[in-house]
Design an enzyme around this catalytic site. Structure first.
Site, PDB file in Angstrom:
ATOM      1  N   CYS A  66       0.881  -1.174   0.000  1.00 22.00           N
ATOM      2  CA  CYS A  66       0.000   0.000   0.000  1.00 22.00           C
ATOM      3  C   CYS A  66       0.917   1.222   0.000  1.00 22.00           C
ATOM      4  CB  CYS A  66      -0.986  -0.025   1.171  1.00 22.00           C
ATOM      5  SG  CYS A  66      -0.256   0.052   2.820  1.00 22.00           S
TER       6      CYS A  66
HETATM    7  C1  RB5 Z   1      -4.644   5.008   1.115  1.00 22.92           C
HETATM    8  O1  RB5 Z   1      -5.768   4.310   1.549  1.00 22.92           O
HETATM    9  C2  RB5 Z   1      -3.492   4.800   2.097  1.00 22.92           C
HETATM   10  O2  RB5 Z   1      -3.973   5.020   3.395  1.00 22.92           O
HETATM   11  C3  RB5 Z   1      -2.896   3.395   1.984  1.00 22.92           C
HETATM   12  O3  RB5 Z   1      -2.282   3.247   0.746  1.00 22.92           O
HETATM   13  C4  RB5 Z   1      -1.882   3.021   3.029  1.00 22.92           C
HETATM   14  O4  RB5 Z   1      -0.801   3.892   3.026  1.00 22.92           O
HETATM   15  C5  RB5 Z   1      -2.431   2.757   4.371  1.00 22.92           C
HETATM   16  O5  RB5 Z   1      -1.732   2.385   5.310  1.00 22.92           O
END
Ligand code: RB5
Length: 160
Positions: A66
């Protein structure tokens, strides 16, 4: 080894590069759990898909990406039986497997670039838990059994 990979929109581009690296350079099988574009998705959804496949015995390892590598790891660690570790360096990635028997590592596309990501994944996939720190990992499994009533002590899935 069968490896699952998943990312949210922030991790999509890094996921594509890491997937190609595992397939073409490491010659390992990869199952892609999405996402498949930069369209926004919620990171817990993909984290739970990869976690389920691991506890179902369909995968041996998972890579989650993420923006920070934090959200996907937090979500995956809520999944009973899963040990997920956020790793942005090769030493942590190796120890996540050797000391913690982590079935999943998580990375953040906003923290590391493609080349470091490949090295981190390589360090993680190139080692296998040999019951290092077993007593400590067993304590985590015991606590999980206390909370869920389910015994995950036998769940180190082997798929091939
Ligand atoms: C976007 O939802 C962002 O919060 C995600 O990519 C991540 O960094 C969360 O921990």
């Amino acid at each position: 080894m069968k490896i699952g990979i998943g990312a949210d929109h922030n991790g999509y581009e890094l996921k594509e590069q890491i997937k190609k690296f595992i397939q073409e350079t490491m010659n390992q099988e990869v199952v892609d759990y999405g996402c498949h574009s930069c369209d926004t998705i919620d990171y817990p959804d993909v984290a739970f898909k990869v976690s389920k496949a691991i506890t179902d015995g369909e995968l041996e390892r998972g890579i989650l990406i993420c923006g920070t590598g934090l959200g996907v790891a937090i979500a995956a660690n809520k999944y009973p039986g899963i040990r997920a570790a956020t790793c942005h360096d090769t030493y942590s990635a190796e120890r996540a497997q050797l000391s913690n028997n982590a079935q999943i590592i998580a990375m953040g596309s906003q923290i590391i670039g493609v080349e470091v990501g490949k090295k981190v994944v390589e360090a993680y996939l190139n080692v296998s838990w040999a019951e290092g720190s077993k007593r400590k990992v067993d304590k985590i499994t015991e606590k999980e059994k206390e909370f869920t009533g389910i015994d995950f002590s036998g769940s180190t899935p082997k798929c091939s």
